[in-house]
Design an enzyme around this catalytic site. Structure first.
Site, mmCIF file in Angstrom:
data_model
loop_
_atom_site.group_PDB
_atom_site.id
_atom_site.type_symbol
_atom_site.label_atom_id
_atom_site.label_comp_id
_atom_site.label_asym_id
_atom_site.label_seq_id
_atom_site.Cartn_x
_atom_site.Cartn_y
_atom_site.Cartn_z
ATOM 1 N N PHE A 1 -2.360 -3.235 -2.428
ATOM 2 C CA PHE A 1 -3.343 -2.154 -2.385
ATOM 3 C C PHE A 1 -3.102 -1.230 -3.560
ATOM 4 O O PHE A 1 -1.958 -0.898 -3.883
ATOM 5 C CB PHE A 1 -3.203 -1.379 -1.070
ATOM 6 N N ARG B 1 10.208 -7.041 1.206
ATOM 7 C CA ARG B 1 10.229 -5.585 1.220
ATOM 8 C C ARG B 1 8.824 -5.073 0.947
ATOM 9 O O ARG B 1 8.208 -5.460 -0.035
ATOM 10 C CB ARG B 1 11.178 -5.032 0.147
ATOM 11 N N GLU B 2 8.325 -4.233 1.849
ATOM 12 C CA GLU B 2 7.037 -3.568 1.643
ATOM 13 C C GLU B 2 7.343 -2.239 0.965
ATOM 14 O O GLU B 2 8.114 -1.436 1.486
ATOM 15 C CB GLU B 2 6.332 -3.349 2.979
ATOM 16 N N GLU C 1 -11.111 19.203 -3.645
ATOM 17 C CA GLU C 1 -12.310 19.306 -2.791
ATOM 18 C C GLU C 1 -12.110 18.725 -1.395
ATOM 19 O O GLU C 1 -12.846 19.065 -0.474
ATOM 20 C CB GLU C 1 -13.518 18.668 -3.473
#
Length: 181
Positions: free
Chosen positions: A15, A37-38, A140
């Protein structure tokens, strides 16, 4: 070789977001076996311990979606690519609180969650702040409310888990230690 080093065999980006990137690494462990491993890649962040002339600590209350609740926190934000952390700290203080300073002192840097993320958080302190007429606009999608507390009130908020994040708990502990000197 570094003690307990895990050598990366393969890395796959899963991602690529606005704030973080997620990758999964296959690693060779010190015993020769493999594991996964993440890893969350983060650009780093800054936070400011800001003290008013009335000796109150400046906090912001902000809703934190991962927790589904609001927390009271010291002003903080992420670094932009290549941004000097001290400049970022002044920017975040102004955007989130409407205060500015020309006098920041470095306190420390630490990794927020080294078990799965590489985020390095830089903390600064100032007791020389001024409210400014036209502060920089907040992001914002960021809604915060200014909260100013004495150190005793902040300690109580830690006990009540209104202050419940590492950087802010660290800030309260740091100020408590300074007070005891």
């Amino acid at each position: 070789m570094k003690k307990f080093e895990e050598k990366t065999i393969r890395s796959e980006k899963i991602f690529d977001g606005k704030i973080v990137q997620l990758q999964v690494d296959e690693v060779q462990l010190p015993n020769g076996k493999t594991s996964q491993r993440e890893i969350v890649k983060h650009p780093g962040a800054v936070a400011v311990i800001a003290i008013t002339k009335e000796n109150k600590i400046v906090f912001v209350e902000q809703y934190r979606k991962p927790l589904e609740r609001s927390l009271i926190e010291i002003p903080a934000g992420k670094l932009e690519p290549g941004e000097n952390p001290m400049i970022a700290a002044i920017r975040e203080l102004e955007e989130e609180t409407g205060y500015s300073t020309n006098s920041l002192s470095f306190v420390t840097s630490f990794y927020s969650s080294p078990g799965f993320a590489d985020e390095l958080l830089h903390i600064y302190i100032t007791n020389d702040i001024e409210k400014i007429e036209n502060p920089r606009a907040a992001d914002e999608d960021e809604f915060v409310e200014l909260v100013e507390l004495t150190l005793d009130e902040a300690k109580q908020y830690v006990e009540e888990e209104k202050i419940h994040d590492a950087k802010t708990a660290y800030a309260v502990l740091y100020l408590h230690a300074l007070e005891r000197r």
